[in-house]
Design a protein around this motif. Structure first.
Motif, PDB file in Angstrom:
ATOM      1  N   CYS A  41      56.732  43.668 -36.969  1.00  0.00           N
ATOM      2  CA  CYS A  41      55.496  42.989 -37.364  1.00  0.00           C
ATOM      3  C   CYS A  41      55.717  42.276 -38.690  1.00  0.00           C
ATOM      4  N   ARG A  42      54.980  41.195 -38.862  1.00  0.00           N
ATOM      5  CA  ARG A  42      54.958  40.494 -40.137  1.00  0.00           C
ATOM      6  C   ARG A  42      53.502  40.445 -40.576  1.00  0.00           C
ATOM      7  N   ILE A  43      53.196  41.278 -41.562  1.00  0.00           N
ATOM      8  CA  ILE A  43      51.828  41.329 -42.064  1.00  0.00           C
ATOM      9  C   ILE A  43      51.779  40.495 -43.338  1.00  0.00           C
ATOM     10  N   GLY A  44      50.775  39.631 -43.442  1.00  0.00           N
ATOM     11  CA  GLY A  44      50.694  38.702 -44.569  1.00  0.00           C
ATOM     12  C   GLY A  44      50.267  39.368 -45.873  1.00  0.00           C
ATOM     13  N   ARG A  45      49.814  38.542 -46.801  1.00  0.00           N
ATOM     14  CA  ARG A  45      49.408  39.008 -48.121  1.00  0.00           C
ATOM     15  C   ARG A  45      47.924  39.327 -48.150  1.00  0.00           C
ATOM     16  N   ASN A  46      47.565  40.308 -48.980  1.00  0.00           N
ATOM     17  CA  ASN A  46      46.157  40.654 -49.181  1.00  0.00           C
ATOM     18  C   ASN A  46      45.410  40.911 -47.878  1.00  0.00           C
ATOM     19  N   VAL A  47      46.108  41.447 -46.916  1.00  0.00           N
ATOM     20  CA  VAL A  47      45.481  41.840 -45.653  1.00  0.00           C
ATOM     21  C   VAL A  47      44.852  43.221 -45.850  1.00  0.00           C
ATOM     22  N   ILE A  48      43.709  43.453 -45.193  1.00  0.00           N
ATOM     23  CA  ILE A  48      43.062  44.759 -45.249  1.00  0.00           C
ATOM     24  C   ILE A  48      43.112  45.385 -43.859  1.00  0.00           C
ATOM     25  N   THR A 104      54.037  41.405 -33.859  1.00  0.00           N
ATOM     26  CA  THR A 104      52.819  40.620 -34.098  1.00  0.00           C
ATOM     27  C   THR A 104      52.785  40.158 -35.545  1.00  0.00           C
ATOM     28  N   ARG A 105      52.188  38.970 -35.743  1.00  0.00           N
ATOM     29  CA  ARG A 105      52.064  38.417 -37.081  1.00  0.00           C
ATOM     30  C   ARG A 105      50.597  38.393 -37.482  1.00  0.00           C
ATOM     31  N   VAL A 106      50.330  38.841 -38.697  1.00  0.00           N
ATOM     32  CA  VAL A 106      48.960  38.834 -39.204  1.00  0.00           C
ATOM     33  C   VAL A 106      48.941  37.973 -40.460  1.00  0.00           C
ATOM     34  N   GLY A 107      48.052  36.989 -40.490  1.00  0.00           N
ATOM     35  CA  GLY A 107      48.045  36.029 -41.592  1.00  0.00           C
ATOM     36  C   GLY A 107      47.415  36.575 -42.872  1.00  0.00           C
ATOM     37  N   ASP A 108      47.653  35.871 -43.958  1.00  0.00           N
ATOM     38  CA  ASP A 108      47.142  36.282 -45.274  1.00  0.00           C
ATOM     39  C   ASP A 108      45.626  36.486 -45.241  1.00  0.00           C
ATOM     40  N   GLY A 109      45.185  37.535 -45.919  1.00  0.00           N
ATOM     41  CA  GLY A 109      43.759  37.731 -46.104  1.00  0.00           C
ATOM     42  C   GLY A 109      42.994  38.153 -44.862  1.00  0.00           C
ATOM     43  N   ALA A 110      43.674  38.446 -43.788  1.00  0.00           N
ATOM     44  CA  ALA A 110      42.969  38.925 -42.593  1.00  0.00           C
ATOM     45  C   ALA A 110      42.422  40.331 -42.844  1.00  0.00           C
ATOM     46  N   VAL A 111      41.388  40.691 -42.077  1.00  0.00           N
ATOM     47  CA  VAL A 111      40.788  42.020 -42.187  1.00  0.00           C
ATOM     48  C   VAL A 111      40.730  42.638 -40.789  1.00  0.00           C
ATOM     49  N   HIS A 148      53.501  40.805 -30.122  1.00  0.00           N
ATOM     50  CA  HIS A 148      53.959  39.422 -29.934  1.00  0.00           C
ATOM     51  C   HIS A 148      52.848  38.389 -29.987  1.00  0.00           C
ATOM     52  N   ILE A 149      51.775  38.685 -30.756  1.00  0.00           N
ATOM     53  CA  ILE A 149      50.739  37.665 -30.895  1.00  0.00           C
ATOM     54  C   ILE A 149      50.562  37.322 -32.369  1.00  0.00           C
ATOM     55  N   GLU A 150      49.616  36.420 -32.625  1.00  0.00           N
ATOM     56  CA  GLU A 150      49.439  35.943 -33.988  1.00  0.00           C
ATOM     57  C   GLU A 150      47.957  35.993 -34.362  1.00  0.00           C
ATOM     58  N   ILE A 151      47.672  36.658 -35.456  1.00  0.00           N
ATOM     59  CA  ILE A 151      46.313  36.693 -35.985  1.00  0.00           C
ATOM     60  C   ILE A 151      46.306  35.808 -37.219  1.00  0.00           C
ATOM     61  N   GLY A 152      45.467  34.780 -37.192  1.00  0.00           N
ATOM     62  CA  GLY A 152      45.523  33.753 -38.229  1.00  0.00           C
ATOM     63  C   GLY A 152      45.040  34.249 -39.594  1.00  0.00           C
ATOM     64  N   ALA A 153      45.356  33.471 -40.605  1.00  0.00           N
ATOM     65  CA  ALA A 153      44.963  33.814 -41.971  1.00  0.00           C
ATOM     66  C   ALA A 153      43.442  33.917 -42.053  1.00  0.00           C
ATOM     67  N   GLY A 154      42.975  34.921 -42.774  1.00  0.00           N
ATOM     68  CA  GLY A 154      41.546  35.050 -42.996  1.00  0.00           C
ATOM     69  C   GLY A 154      40.748  35.476 -41.782  1.00  0.00           C
ATOM     70  N   GLU A 197      42.512  32.714 -33.991  1.00  0.00           N
ATOM     71  CA  GLU A 197      42.623  31.569 -34.902  1.00  0.00           C
ATOM     72  C   GLU A 197      42.336  31.954 -36.350  1.00  0.00           C
ATOM     73  N   ALA A 198      42.924  31.223 -37.243  1.00  0.00           N
ATOM     74  CA  ALA A 198      42.668  31.450 -38.665  1.00  0.00           C
ATOM     75  C   ALA A 198      41.170  31.368 -38.919  1.00  0.00           C
ATOM     76  N   GLY A 199      40.668  32.313 -39.695  1.00  0.00           N
ATOM     77  CA  GLY A 199      39.265  32.274 -40.073  1.00  0.00           C
ATOM     78  C   GLY A 199      38.297  32.775 -39.026  1.00  0.00           C
ATOM     79  N   ALA A 200      38.763  33.010 -37.814  1.00  0.00           N
ATOM     80  CA  ALA A 200      37.860  33.450 -36.747  1.00  0.00           C
ATOM     81  C   ALA A 200      37.460  34.910 -36.939  1.00  0.00           C
ATOM     82  N   THR A 201      36.301  35.259 -36.383  1.00  0.00           N
ATOM     83  CA  THR A 201      35.874  36.659 -36.327  1.00  0.00           C
ATOM     84  C   THR A 201      35.802  37.059 -34.862  1.00  0.00           C
TER      85      THR A 201
END
Lengths: 356, 356, 356
Positions: free
Chosen positions: C243-250, C261-268, C278-284, C298-302
């Motif tokens: 996994c690649r977990i981004g920055r400031n993720v909670i 799986t990849r998790v973008g910066d600031g995701a919660v 093998h999926i991608e969770i966008g930043a935020g 997508e980035a920013g999605a809830t």
């Protein structure tokens, strides 16, 4: 392992004996594994038929059970076979008493007080100022922080961690790998990212609490996390900071309870249920396995599903959901009649409803 | 790390070499991270396009893969790139052999027998009467209870706990923090609250089982908990007392299996699935991630959702559920026609249906 | 515990004082538990009414809060009470500084380098070639593998395990029982069953990451598992290999993230959420508690629910689902009119739709 005669079993279990009272029993086993030297048991009526095929020497059954015993099998009839078992098992399988004393390899901080009847195992580490009660047992390699209070007759299995300031009431049992009093999950966003909110509250377990393996109960952030007397917590459960768990609550494996939530006395939380923070689950409430509880639950209520709803409603909705494909067919049939042929195909039909 | 030439890689992997056989490779890396000294690999066709941008010296690909290699890249064509990797990786990354012997700080109880080829790490604690097989490795600070049997070639990573009487077959691997044989979760209500049902069964793992980090497998209450040969269990899994898990079962992370459930050979349980107690999951069954299994699952069946249903049905229902808002519109349109104007608004319409 | 006057509190919190600045405060407590010597706080408007009943000596409140203070209570008005608390708590509850040095019982492998300002606790075991940075603290009984890099100011609580080759950036905090770098869950089926895919990648945490108790983060299979700077991970979380977990993720408690799986910066990620491999969770992006994420977000999605969908859609569908029993009634009413009397009973009605 110890031995009991069938007559002794009957006496201890306050039951009535059918068959040979001199029969010697040297253990307890399930019906299908028991041999002539075993006591077996049937706690539920649906298992009665299996008695016939069992080779058990004797069997615990309910007084009113209609069972036909195989030739030579004794029976002890009791009010409640499970309660009888709970009383008999410690006699058949007595625990090896731990020799009191502090193992030579244990590391004790300044001012630690260990009762003379307590046991501290190899490589245990106990922090400054901690007190260990009478007959308490601290397992091998358990780490106890500074200023903890460990009540009389507490058992900490190996590899438990207590952070600083944890309090355990009498007779608490904490299984291997449980972490009590770790920091709660609290951060404040600031320019640099997420700043840690210091966690300064305590983690307090009242008497007779059991905590399963690898479960975590965080300390309070400000104020305490408290688990009430007699509550039983299974493995891999997470209890967040500042939760207040009542008395005689049952929390099944892998449940997660977010911070500051209150759970009333006698509530039951099914496996893998998740509970929102800052809410209240009433006394005696029952939460279904895997339920997602997002709001308060009334005392005595049973809830299930995601988001958790009263169980009957959840079941009704569930039934309706599983009947949905049928419902779609019924709707289509009506559309065919009301709207005419063109309504038959789903896309056309939905075009119709969007259209007019 | 060791080095292999491309020709050696091809020979070991039983593959066909395209390109320079004298190329020296000193490690394995994913396509995007590999450099000229790395072997890379492509296990799935959808990743073939990424080969072009890779700087890898050589790449493992399926025999029938249609890939265009960048200039200078060698390829080794094999039947199954993943199997080839499984064979090659131990050669590129040989494990540091553990020096046999018992560390001076390990604490061994009376009657412990450790094979001369076995390794017992620093601060490990081994209880009375336990036997440790040939070449077994007991990690630092692992605690093994009394009367355990540890088979040949078993690996216990650091911080594992085995309670008393646990049996591990040959070649089992147990990761850090796993707890085998802790008490099951069993209580009998009585006047004083919840009385603990003594847990006296064992926890038995047959040969070749792997147990992930921080996973817990409870001992049987009466009778044993058994995990069958070759079964692989991921991290943070919970297996309750008296479960019988078959052979070659795959249990993904955070699954919870309640007590006395049976899982057949070759079944696969997806991550976070929850399984009710006292049920049976048939051989070869597949349980979807997060599924809530409340009843028996037939051999070979695939189930998903909550409550778990046959996967196709679950998908059909799911699709219908997500189309529900549309369905409501269609129903409203019909009501407008059949019942007249007044039916248009949802509240009015529902008033109508409640009314007549 | 230390003491501060109300005036000092105001100065440190950059707030405005109302009331007696000479008041001495010796701790922080929630409104309902605070006494005259305590500072309390109100972070949310809905708790303002509770101030009235509190016995706190002083209270932190937002500048614009409309609150009526009980007689004698001081107030410190600040921009953000939680931020003010985060600054004040370490002053009220200063951490006991750990005395630098390596405990006599710690076992250090060859070539280990420990900074002179670092602390290594009792029974810690550190493998060959590992480097421990300035002011780092390695708790009692923590096991650190070979070739690890532990940055300056890192805190490893007791009972942590680092497998070989783990790298921790500066100021990381790892709670008790966390397992970093255990083998990922990878097998290749072969004739004999499931063959283990060797796991040879690393587990890398960038600076300022906090890892909760009993959380597991596996090493990469080939290539690394990486957690980005400033990310905060709660208890009992599982992060799979690569996994690649981004920055400031909670990442809240009991979340499971499958491999690669990849998790973008600031995701919660909310508690108990499960994320496919093998999926991608966008930043935020924000993932609801217990959600089952089966595809890219997508980035920013809830997103929420199972399978996870955009949160608004999920809520709409949820509402429709809970209205289903009503919908069935409405459909039945229409059927009665359109199809006649015979349609009244559900079975008859469904017979009708299957029939024509």
């Amino acid at each position: 392992m110890a031995e009991l005669t069938a007559a002794e079993v009957a006496r201890i279990a306050e039951g009535d004996l059918e068959g040979d009272g001199t029969l010697t029993l040297h253990g307890v086993a399930p019906l299908e594994e028991a041999g002539p030297g075993h006591l077996s048991f049937v706690a539920e009526a649906r298992y009665h038929p299996y008695i016939h095929a069992s080779r058990a020497g004797a069997v615990l059954v309910a007084r009113d059970a209609r069972v036909q015993l195989p030739a030579g099998m004794s029976a002890v009839r009791v009010d409640d076979p499970r309660r009888a078992l709970a009383r008999l098992l410690p006699l058949f399988y007595p625990e090896t008493p731990a020799a009191p004393g502090v193992h030579a390899t244990a590391v004790l901080g300044d001012g630690v007080v260990v009762a003379s009847t307590a046991t501290v195992g190899p490589y245990a580490v106990v922090g400054e100022g901690t007190r260990v009660g009478e007959r308490a047992r601290i397992g091998a390699q358990t780490v106890v922080g500074r200023g903890c209070e460990i009540g009389d007759d507490v058992v900490l299995h190996p590899h438990v961690t207590l952070y600083d300031g944890v309090r355990l009431g009498e007779r608490c049992i904490v299984h291997s790998g449980a972490r009590l009093g770790a920091d709660g999950f609290g951060y404040v966003p600031d320019a640099a990212g997420l700043r840690k909110m210091p966690q300064v509250g305590r983690c307090i377990l009242e008497a007779d609490v059991e905590v399963g393996a690898n479960t975590t109960i965080d300390r309070g952030s400000i104020g305490d996390t408290v688990v009430g007397r007699g509550t039983k917590i299974d493995n891999l459960v997470m209890i967040g900071h500042n939760c207040r768990i009542g008395r005689n609550v049952i929390i099944v494996s892998q449940v997660g309870i977010s911070g500051s939530t209150r759970v009333g006395d006698g509530a039951v939380l099914g496996g893998q249920a998740g509970v929102q923070g800052h809410i209240e689950i009433g006394a005696g409430a029952r939460v279904g396995g895997q339920a997602g509880v997002l709001g308060n639950v009334e005392a005595g209520a049973t809830v299930s599903g995601y988001p958790a709803r009263p169980h009957r409603e959840a079941l009704r909705v569930q039934a309706a959901v599983f009947a949905l494909p049928k419902l779609v067919q019924r709707l289509r049939a009506l559309e065919t009649i009301v709207l005419g042929r063109g309504a038959k195909g789903a896309p056309a039909a939905s075009g119709q409803t969007d259209g007019p």
